[in-house]
Structures are given as structure tokens and as C-alpha cells.
Design an enzyme around this catalytic site. Sequence first.
Site, short mmCIF file in Angstrom:
data_model
loop_
_atom_site.label_atom_id
_atom_site.label_comp_id
_atom_site.label_asym_id
_atom_site.label_seq_id
_atom_site.Cartn_x
_atom_site.Cartn_y
_atom_site.Cartn_z
N GLY A 1 -6.44 -9.83 -37.02
CA GLY A 1 -7.66 -9.19 -37.50
C GLY A 1 -8.78 -9.25 -36.48
N TRP B 1 -5.45 2.33 -5.68
CA TRP B 1 -4.78 1.44 -6.63
C TRP B 1 -3.92 0.41 -5.90
CZ3 TRP B 1 -7.71 3.76 -9.80
CH2 TRP B 1 -7.74 5.13 -9.94
N GLU C 1 4.33 0.55 -10.57
CA GLU C 1 5.73 0.46 -10.11
C GLU C 1 6.63 1.45 -10.85
OE1 GLU C 1 7.41 -3.38 -9.20
OE2 GLU C 1 5.40 -4.27 -9.07
N GLY C 2 6.08 2.61 -11.16
CA GLY C 2 6.82 3.65 -11.86
C GLY C 2 6.47 3.67 -13.33
N GLY D 1 0.97 8.93 -6.82
CA GLY D 1 1.22 7.65 -7.48
C GLY D 1 2.69 7.52 -7.80
N ALA E 1 0.83 -1.20 0.00
CA ALA E 1 0.00 0.00 0.00
C ALA E 1 0.87 1.26 0.00
CB ALA E 1 -0.95 -0.01 1.20
N ILE F 1 -2.30 -8.64 -36.90
CA ILE F 1 -2.10 -9.80 -37.77
C ILE F 1 -3.31 -10.74 -37.73
CG2 ILE F 1 -0.73 -11.92 -38.01
CD1 ILE F 1 1.72 -10.22 -37.21
N PRO G 1 -4.44 8.69 -3.94
CA PRO G 1 -5.12 9.42 -5.01
C PRO G 1 -4.28 10.52 -5.63
CG PRO G 1 -6.65 9.00 -3.22
CD PRO G 1 -5.30 8.55 -2.74
#
Length: 374
Positions: A333, A153, A357-358, A127, A120, A331, A124
Site C-alpha cells: 500500500g 547512456w 543490454e537489449g 541503442g 561505450a 501489497i 543517441p
Amino acid sequence: MTVFALGPEEQEWCAAVRAMTAERLRPLAERGEPGRVNRPLVAALGELGLLRRLFPADGAPRALDLCLLRESLARECTEAETALALQGLGAHPLVRSGTEAQRARWLPEVAAGRAIASFALSEPDAGSDAAALSLTAEPDGPDGWRLTGEKCWISNAPEADFATVFARTGGAGARGVTAFLVPAGRPGLTGARLDMLSPHPIGTMVFDGTPVTRADVLGEVGGGFAVAMATLNLFRPSVGAFAVGMAQAALDAALAHAGARTAFGGPLKDLQSVGHQLAEMATRVESARLLVYAAASAYDMGAPGIVRRSAMAKLLATETAQYVVDAAVQIHGARALRRGHLLEHLYREVRAPRIYEGATEVQRSIIARELYRN
């Protein structure tokens, strides 16, 4: 010595992991509820001994082993790869900085797949700028704090059994951050699931005066930013390995389709435009794989420039995977756009690693800064 090719034993082990994943883990992943922690899948990762490779008896895992494991899982089942990676990410601060009591309580449970871990860090408004954390830890008596604020997140939230939580115990910037091990069920701790593009267990954590004590600190008070960065430096090359695994799966699918599909009087692979596209995809995948292996090997040897190498590996591999998956869709479609197709699945999965992670832009900033450091 940098690893440029895997030996026979490593190749055999990777093949065994892929076979195990296809046979045992993919069916469990397919039965899981989107956006929720898949506890049977995590338990199977423990039963098969794969989680234990994240927590060897002598300390942290080798970065190259972690990369080979994540790449092999990703080629067969991205959900299994993500479940394993989130366990490692959430519990690695405990491996590196936890007390004997903390490790004894949680690591055997995580390694066995019985306890779900969470990392964690993001908020907000914080990040990629991790030093801008605003979750506060207000002093509460001589030996404790009260956590107030929100995380967003967050892997495995709000269902994790414990979380490594980074909160501000001091002034502004990185030096005022402390890492805490916070078990589920603490007073004032709530959260909610987030509905993401690719439905992984991601959510929020809300702290309303949640109590923590000295016994919950990971490492030193005020040393939390170093705990976070040490975890990310280990896991960044393996995020690249996850991306390489997805890219290889997309390339394999494109090769099979182009060899079998007939158009304009012959197989697709004989059209120069398609053949050149496949050649470009294969070259980029191999380039990314080699950079990931080199970064991981450098980490394991304690070579200089780890931060730069890790950032380069994540940058190239995640951008390559996005390109290769997109090209494989082209490729194939329209069939690749149908819900349930492998490439439709990969197209949703491949986007997030360029952010977490960046983000890609952060990796470029790190690389540019490191180029001038010496």
C-alpha cells in the site's frame, strides 16, 4: 548437466556475499552521491575480492558464478551490484580481446577497485540497433584514427578512467565497427552526466577528433561488433540474475509485511487474494531463477543455443522482476510509495534492466530468429 539446484557450498558462499554486502557495502552505497561513481564502494568491492572474481587468472569468469554474485549483491544492495556489473561490462572486452600490454596496464587496477571501466556502445540514434553506430574513426596517418561523434547512456561516463569504445572504421553494418580502449584525458574527449530515474553513474561521451592508434584496438580492426556481442552474451544471463535478486528482495519484503500486517480481522496473508498473489510472485521468481541458472550453465558448458538461452533468461527475469516489485508495492500500500522505502527504491531500479543490454522487444526478436536458425 544443467544446474537446477545449488549445492551446499554455493549456498553458503551466496549467504556470505549477502552478509558481507549488508555489513560492508550497503553503508558505503548509502553515503554515495546519486548519479556519481562511488569510488569508495568500488574500492571496497576490490578489497573484498569480489571484483577479482570477474577476472580469474585463467580468463573470463564462469557465467554461473557471475549470476550468483550479481543475484546475491542485488538482494542486499542494488548500488553495489551495479558498481560491480559496470566494472565487469567495461573491462570484459579487455579480458577477451585485449593485448598483453593492455591487460597488464588496466586489469589489475580494475580488479583492485582503483580504476573505473566503461562500456561505450550506445548512441543517441543507435541503442538497441547496435549495428547502426555512427561514431566515426577517420584514418589519421598510417597507424591511427580520429574519433568524432557522441555516445549516450554510457555506464560510468564521464568519470571512468578508461572506456571500451565502439566506432565505425569501415562501411555500413556490423562489419565496419572496431573496438578501441580509450583512456580518460585523451584530447577532444568530453562528456556530461545524465539525470536518470534511478540515479546511477550514466552519461554522455563526446569525441571531437580524439586520437587513437593501433595500440588502442581491442581485437581486430573491423571486429568490434563481435567483441560487443561476446560481452553481451556473457552478461545477459547475469542481468537476469540481477533482476532475480531484486525480485527476491521484493518478495521477501511482501512476505514479511503480509505476515505481520493485520487487516479485516486477521493477517493479510490469510486473505485469499493476497495469498494467491504471493504464490504467483514466488512461482515466477523461481521460474526466472531456474532459467537464468540454466542459461548460465549452458554458456559455461559451451552448449548450443547460447544466444537464444541468454535472451530468454534476460527476457523472463527482467519482466518477472517488474511484475513482482509492482505486486509487492500493491501489497504494502501507500507506505511503499514513500521516498526511502525499500520497495520505492526497487520500483525505480527495476525499470532500466528491461531496456539496457537489449530491450525486451529485442530479446523477443532474437529468440524468434534463433528458433528458425536450425
